[in-house]
Design a protein around this motif. Sequence first.
Motif, PDB file in Angstrom:
ATOM      1  N   GLN A   1       6.059   2.250 -53.746  1.00 32.96           N
ATOM      2  CA  GLN A   1       6.988   2.475 -53.259  1.00 32.96           C
ATOM      3  C   GLN A   1       6.697   4.568 -53.190  1.00 32.96           C
ATOM      4  N   LEU A   2       6.506   5.208 -51.936  1.00 31.04           N
ATOM      5  CA  LEU A   2       6.930   6.234 -51.982  1.00 31.04           C
ATOM      6  C   LEU A   2       8.323   7.090 -51.104  1.00 31.04           C
ATOM      7  N   THR A   3       9.023   8.024 -52.399  1.00 33.69           N
ATOM      8  CA  THR A   3      10.244   7.834 -50.968  1.00 33.69           C
ATOM      9  C   THR A   3      10.791   9.312 -51.776  1.00 33.69           C
ATOM     10  N   VAL A   4      12.023  10.198 -50.877  1.00 36.75           N
ATOM     11  CA  VAL A   4      12.689  11.519 -50.967  1.00 36.75           C
ATOM     12  C   VAL A   4      13.610  11.005 -52.159  1.00 36.75           C
ATOM     13  N   ILE A   5      13.459  11.662 -53.477  1.00 32.07           N
ATOM     14  CA  ILE A   5      14.645  11.841 -54.140  1.00 32.07           C
ATOM     15  C   ILE A   5      15.694  12.232 -53.924  1.00 32.07           C
ATOM     16  N   THR A   6      16.857  11.680 -53.849  1.00 30.47           N
ATOM     17  CA  THR A   6      17.817  12.033 -53.450  1.00 30.47           C
ATOM     18  C   THR A   6      19.605  12.696 -54.933  1.00 30.47           C
ATOM     19  N   THR A   7      18.665  12.368 -55.817  1.00 30.76           N
ATOM     20  CA  THR A   7      19.209  13.347 -56.870  1.00 30.76           C
ATOM     21  C   THR A   7      20.052  14.677 -57.312  1.00 30.76           C
ATOM     22  N   GLY A   8      19.020  15.408 -55.942  1.00 31.99           N
ATOM     23  CA  GLY A   8      19.517  16.508 -55.627  1.00 31.99           C
ATOM     24  C   GLY A   8      20.203  17.077 -54.566  1.00 31.99           C
TER      25      GLY A   8
ATOM     26  N   SER B   1      20.052   9.273 -44.957  1.00 32.64           N
ATOM     27  CA  SER B   1      20.511   8.204 -44.469  1.00 32.64           C
ATOM     28  C   SER B   1      20.452   7.451 -43.124  1.00 32.64           C
ATOM     29  N   GLY B   2      19.776   6.381 -43.052  1.00 31.42           N
ATOM     30  CA  GLY B   2      18.456   5.651 -41.896  1.00 31.42           C
ATOM     31  C   GLY B   2      17.181   6.159 -42.689  1.00 31.42           C
ATOM     32  N   SER B   3      17.214   6.794 -41.063  1.00 29.06           N
ATOM     33  CA  SER B   3      15.867   7.737 -41.092  1.00 29.06           C
ATOM     34  C   SER B   3      16.133   8.991 -41.710  1.00 29.06           C
ATOM     35  N   SER B   4      16.852   9.793 -41.251  1.00 24.53           N
ATOM     36  CA  SER B   4      16.974  11.279 -40.986  1.00 24.53           C
ATOM     37  C   SER B   4      17.761  11.271 -42.610  1.00 24.53           C
ATOM     38  N   VAL B   5      16.659  12.896 -42.636  1.00 20.29           N
ATOM     39  CA  VAL B   5      16.518  13.257 -44.510  1.00 20.29           C
ATOM     40  C   VAL B   5      17.917  14.630 -44.014  1.00 20.29           C
ATOM     41  N   SER B   6      18.667  14.821 -45.540  1.00 18.64           N
ATOM     42  CA  SER B   6      19.021  15.917 -45.238  1.00 18.64           C
ATOM     43  C   SER B   6      18.868  16.715 -45.864  1.00 18.64           C
ATOM     44  N   TYR B   7      19.567  17.987 -46.205  1.00 16.87           N
ATOM     45  CA  TYR B   7      18.895  19.076 -47.291  1.00 16.87           C
ATOM     46  C   TYR B   7      20.854  19.937 -46.767  1.00 16.87           C
ATOM     47  N   SER B   8      21.498  19.597 -48.406  1.00 12.33           N
ATOM     48  CA  SER B   8      22.921  20.319 -48.728  1.00 12.33           C
ATOM     49  C   SER B   8      23.327  19.337 -47.384  1.00 12.33           C
TER      50      SER B   8
ATOM     51  N   ILE C   1      12.476  10.203 -40.938  1.00 12.69           N
ATOM     52  CA  ILE C   1      10.800   9.721 -41.708  1.00 12.69           C
ATOM     53  C   ILE C   1      10.549   8.667 -40.540  1.00 12.69           C
ATOM     54  N   ASP C   2       9.033   8.458 -40.825  1.00  8.86           N
ATOM     55  CA  ASP C   2       8.484   8.014 -39.072  1.00  8.86           C
ATOM     56  C   ASP C   2       8.935   6.545 -39.780  1.00  8.86           C
ATOM     57  N   SER C   3       9.063   5.718 -38.082  1.00  7.88           N
ATOM     58  CA  SER C   3       9.761   4.463 -38.508  1.00  7.88           C
ATOM     59  C   SER C   3       8.013   3.523 -38.868  1.00  7.88           C
ATOM     60  N   THR C   4       7.036   3.801 -38.921  1.00  9.45           N
ATOM     61  CA  THR C   4       5.990   3.395 -39.551  1.00  9.45           C
ATOM     62  C   THR C   4       5.435   3.392 -41.484  1.00  9.45           C
ATOM     63  N   LEU C   5       5.062   4.735 -40.767  1.00 16.68           N
ATOM     64  CA  LEU C   5       4.589   5.438 -42.252  1.00 16.68           C
ATOM     65  C   LEU C   5       6.414   5.579 -43.020  1.00 16.68           C
ATOM     66  N   ASN C   6       7.169   5.317 -43.702  1.00 17.84           N
ATOM     67  CA  ASN C   6       8.146   4.958 -43.895  1.00 17.84           C
ATOM     68  C   ASN C   6       8.266   5.248 -46.519  1.00 17.84           C
ATOM     69  N   GLY C   7       7.190   4.958 -45.966  1.00 17.83           N
ATOM     70  CA  GLY C   7       6.780   5.105 -47.940  1.00 17.83           C
ATOM     71  C   GLY C   7       7.024   3.910 -48.218  1.00 17.83           C
TER      72      GLY C   7
END
Length: 277
Positions: A124-131, A136-143, A150-156
Amino acid sequence: LAHPSVEDYGFISVAPLVYGLWGDWPEDASTYNFGYIVEYGGFAGDPGIGSLSSSVVVATGTFTVTLVNDQPVLGGTSTAAYTENGIPLAIAPSATISDPDLPTGFNGGFLKAEITSNGTSPDQLTVITTGSFSVSGSSVSYSGTVIGTIDSTLNGINNSALKISLNSNATVAITQSLMRAIGYSNTSDDPSTTTRTVTFTLNDGQNLGTGASLERTATATVSFTSINDNPTIGITASGTYSEGGLTPLQFLSGVTVSDPDGRDNLNGGSLREAFSS
């Protein structure tokens, strides 16, 4: 091609810049009087005779510099060590990203991580969210600000690549932090322990100048350490024994034994039965 102090007069030493001299070029022209012609693209001028520290007269002209998009630069990747059943591990925690075009960000580009050798379905590949990152869903947020999707197919998931399309909030610094926050994990209790190769690809979104968007790749590796998992046993215990009976009571039924490590036998192990009450 250029006199050492030519930059003082606004000339740019790029071909085809031509100097025509009257007489010899002295070793230290800054202390001698001389005359010369500067010609660029058909424009010519005669500054006359005089010291470099006094008056200089040149011809003027214009030229156009066409900006060309340059590749971004990735670095700082190495080897990460993952242990079976661990939480997502940052693959490239010291990754660096730069771009010679000095853009404000990578709007329209993307960051992709992909296991390119020895991948297995439980990877599995993912965005670590401890920092500072959250998903949320496919949206990646910073602060709290969305920086990509995140791509619907290439989702890790299950050995697929993880591709994050970047928007105008994805500055160079934030994209670097995002690359550092890409994590690896494995969901199997009987995983392959071969070292994985992970390839990162950054597309700059054609952030400056002419030409198409450009990409740069960098690779990192993930070593794998497996651990021994507890075997499991399932039984049904029931029956009634009559005092003085000569036939042993077989009170266990439906016995099942398995080992999540995928072992075919339990050679060297032991089985013990005891009354607990």
